[in-house]
Design a protein around this motif. Sequence first.
Motif, PDB file in Angstrom:
ATOM      1  N   LYS A  43       0.880  -1.149  -0.035  1.00  0.00           N
ATOM      2  CA  LYS A  43       0.012  -0.046  -0.061  1.00  0.00           C
ATOM      3  C   LYS A  43       0.852   1.219  -0.047  1.00  0.00           C
ATOM      4  O   LYS A  43       0.590   2.359  -0.783  1.00  0.00           O
ATOM      5  CB  LYS A  43      -0.787   0.212   1.189  1.00  0.00           C
ATOM      6  CG  LYS A  43      -1.995  -1.094   1.252  1.00  0.00           C
ATOM      7  CD  LYS A  43      -2.841  -1.110   2.417  1.00  0.00           C
ATOM      8  CE  LYS A  43      -3.816  -2.022   2.495  1.00  0.00           C
ATOM      9  NZ  LYS A  43      -4.773  -1.907   3.855  1.00  0.00           N
ATOM     10  N   ILE A  44       2.018   1.150   0.826  1.00  0.00           N
ATOM     11  CA  ILE A  44       2.595   2.372   0.865  1.00  0.00           C
ATOM     12  C   ILE A  44       3.499   2.698  -0.627  1.00  0.00           C
ATOM     13  O   ILE A  44       3.718   3.787  -0.831  1.00  0.00           O
ATOM     14  CB  ILE A  44       3.945   2.319   1.946  1.00  0.00           C
ATOM     15  CG1 ILE A  44       3.039   2.417   3.549  1.00  0.00           C
ATOM     16  CG2 ILE A  44       4.737   3.496   1.989  1.00  0.00           C
ATOM     17  CD1 ILE A  44       3.862   1.882   4.624  1.00  0.00           C
ATOM     18  N   ALA A  45       4.115   1.484  -0.940  1.00  0.00           N
ATOM     19  CA  ALA A  45       4.623   1.703  -2.364  1.00  0.00           C
ATOM     20  C   ALA A  45       3.903   2.301  -3.281  1.00  0.00           C
ATOM     21  O   ALA A  45       4.189   2.737  -4.202  1.00  0.00           O
ATOM     22  CB  ALA A  45       5.271   0.237  -2.554  1.00  0.00           C
ATOM     23  N   MET A  46       2.401   1.762  -3.225  1.00  0.00           N
ATOM     24  CA  MET A  46       1.577   2.228  -4.292  1.00  0.00           C
ATOM     25  C   MET A  46       1.135   3.737  -4.260  1.00  0.00           C
ATOM     26  O   MET A  46       0.881   4.308  -5.320  1.00  0.00           O
ATOM     27  CB  MET A  46       0.352   1.667  -4.120  1.00  0.00           C
ATOM     28  CG  MET A  46       0.350   0.198  -5.000  1.00  0.00           C
ATOM     29  SD  MET A  46      -1.045  -0.889  -4.657  1.00  0.00           S
ATOM     30  CE  MET A  46      -1.980  -0.340  -5.903  1.00  0.00           C
ATOM     31  N   ILE A  47       1.408   4.450  -3.125  1.00  0.00           N
ATOM     32  CA  ILE A  47       1.058   5.938  -3.095  1.00  0.00           C
ATOM     33  C   ILE A  47       1.815   6.774  -4.059  1.00  0.00           C
ATOM     34  O   ILE A  47       1.231   7.522  -4.813  1.00  0.00           O
ATOM     35  CB  ILE A  47       1.075   6.233  -1.564  1.00  0.00           C
ATOM     36  CG1 ILE A  47      -0.191   5.423  -0.694  1.00  0.00           C
ATOM     37  CG2 ILE A  47       0.798   7.743  -1.430  1.00  0.00           C
ATOM     38  CD1 ILE A  47       0.094   5.758   0.711  1.00  0.00           C
ATOM     39  N   PRO A  48       3.179   6.669  -3.907  1.00  0.00           N
ATOM     40  CA  PRO A  48       4.090   7.585  -4.897  1.00  0.00           C
ATOM     41  C   PRO A  48       3.695   7.374  -6.328  1.00  0.00           C
ATOM     42  O   PRO A  48       3.591   8.025  -7.323  1.00  0.00           O
ATOM     43  CB  PRO A  48       5.328   7.199  -4.507  1.00  0.00           C
ATOM     44  CG  PRO A  48       5.462   5.981  -3.636  1.00  0.00           C
ATOM     45  CD  PRO A  48       4.249   5.820  -2.994  1.00  0.00           C
ATOM     46  N   LEU A  49       3.411   5.769  -6.711  1.00  0.00           N
ATOM     47  CA  LEU A  49       2.979   5.343  -7.967  1.00  0.00           C
ATOM     48  C   LEU A  49       1.971   6.039  -8.692  1.00  0.00           C
ATOM     49  O   LEU A  49       1.858   6.750  -9.466  1.00  0.00           O
ATOM     50  CB  LEU A  49       3.066   3.796  -7.937  1.00  0.00           C
ATOM     51  CG  LEU A  49       3.269   3.170  -9.333  1.00  0.00           C
ATOM     52  CD1 LEU A  49       4.914   3.213  -9.434  1.00  0.00           C
ATOM     53  CD2 LEU A  49       2.811   1.944  -9.317  1.00  0.00           C
ATOM     54  N   PHE A  50       0.696   6.169  -7.493  1.00  0.00           N
ATOM     55  CA  PHE A  50      -0.288   6.674  -8.102  1.00  0.00           C
ATOM     56  C   PHE A  50      -0.427   8.316  -7.877  1.00  0.00           C
ATOM     57  O   PHE A  50      -1.079   8.819  -8.876  1.00  0.00           O
ATOM     58  CB  PHE A  50      -1.542   6.423  -6.988  1.00  0.00           C
ATOM     59  CG  PHE A  50      -3.066   6.352  -7.502  1.00  0.00           C
ATOM     60  CD1 PHE A  50      -3.335   5.248  -8.128  1.00  0.00           C
ATOM     61  CD2 PHE A  50      -3.559   7.596  -7.418  1.00  0.00           C
ATOM     62  CE1 PHE A  50      -4.677   5.423  -8.988  1.00  0.00           C
ATOM     63  CE2 PHE A  50      -4.856   7.717  -7.944  1.00  0.00           C
ATOM     64  CZ  PHE A  50      -5.391   6.539  -8.819  1.00  0.00           C
ATOM     65  N   GLY A  51       0.582   8.771  -7.088  1.00  0.00           N
ATOM     66  CA  GLY A  51       0.799  10.135  -7.096  1.00  0.00           C
ATOM     67  C   GLY A  51       1.262  10.643  -8.557  1.00  0.00           C
ATOM     68  O   GLY A  51       1.064  11.611  -9.161  1.00  0.00           O
TER      69      GLY A  51
END
Length: 426
Positions: free
Chosen positions: A34-42
């Motif tokens: 989940k944490i890794a996906m946040i910058p990706l989604f950003g």
Amino acid sequence: MKLNRRRFERTFRWVLFALGCTLIFFLPVPQWIKIAMIPLFGLVALQAWDLNRVPVIVFHSISNDGDWIREPSIVVSVKTFSAQIKWLSKFGYKGIFFDDLYNIRKNRNRRAGKKIVIAFDDGYLDNWVGAFHVLEKYNMKATVFVSTDWIDKCEILRLRIPHAKPSELGWKGYLGPGEIKALQESSLVDIQSHGTSHDHIFVSDQVIGFVTPQNTPHTLFCYLNPELKPEWFRHEINLPLGYPLFPLGEALSDRIFYPDPKLITRLVDEAGRPGFFNQSDWDERLDNIVRQFNKTNQKVGITESQDHAKKRWRDELVQSRKILENLTGKPVRHLVWPRDKSNSFVEKMALESGYLSTTRSPGHHNNSGTPAQVERISIVGTGYPALDVARVLLEVWTFKGCYIFWPVLFLLQRITNPLVLRYGKA
Ligand SMILES: [Zn+2]
């Protein structure tokens, strides 16, 4: 008004980012994912809804009689093209040239607005006969990329829409010098380079087939008869039966493999015997000749040296510019690689020899990327005008970051791609 739109785009991205993060929070995956996906989604949100991004769309042939073209998916009818340009125009898109695109991207202009770049590859005669009138009608600028070996020798202007009856129009062939000049002088069309040869060349010593009565590649015919390139379709594709075929590459980015002439003579002599291709084992017989030749001579041909290739590539880059500049009387500074194939070496060479930009495909560049590399969206024809119009609009909107259209575009691509293939086989 513009400021409001920019503010709206920024708000949209934040909302999209917030929604994405909320969605990620509820996903049944480990915390670290989940944490890794946040910058990706950003990153995705940052790219979204950038209405200032300038799309580059590429057509080839715009014709009501494109049966002579061996890849019918690159043919779009005049009616369909007209509808595509009409709708782009209705939505406020204004055509610009490659020079304008280069300046927008060089100056990192974040207020480009609703601009679009329309390109035509190869220099088909129908760009003059059928497409030019549509561009005039909607005052839409476009760029034609011409391969200079393929320029027709016909000096006079051929009849075009709307100055002739449909029965008087000739659609087959390539632009002549007069038409190229007339297009450039119209200020609506810019002529740029697509290299000189547009040759499909042999690149490896692995024999993958032979010329047979059923298999006569027109690209090999053009390569072996360069003087016939602009009019190859008027000739019977006469190739020596038994001629060996090797994996293909591009003249402007690959090194040429030359099959040994003695091997060619042996194969052609064998295949030229009466009734040769009626034998069930004809391919084995030809394969045997190749195997024997390879055993005796250690090789079936030679690959040109790196130095020879470099000189040939440079000549082609410089020559095509010179020829087109002499013809149009203005600078030629942009290049489309034939069949979109290039390598880092020729890309560097192109910039050194005076080009400002070259294309990469397919893809989605943005205004802040390097202005020397332009990525383009290829427009193919399905034979169904409504689908083709929808597809071009969705491609453009998705390119501009309206990802909300992406699922519809994805579906439409799945529906239309088999149609393109079916149409292609027809
Ligand atoms: Zn091409």
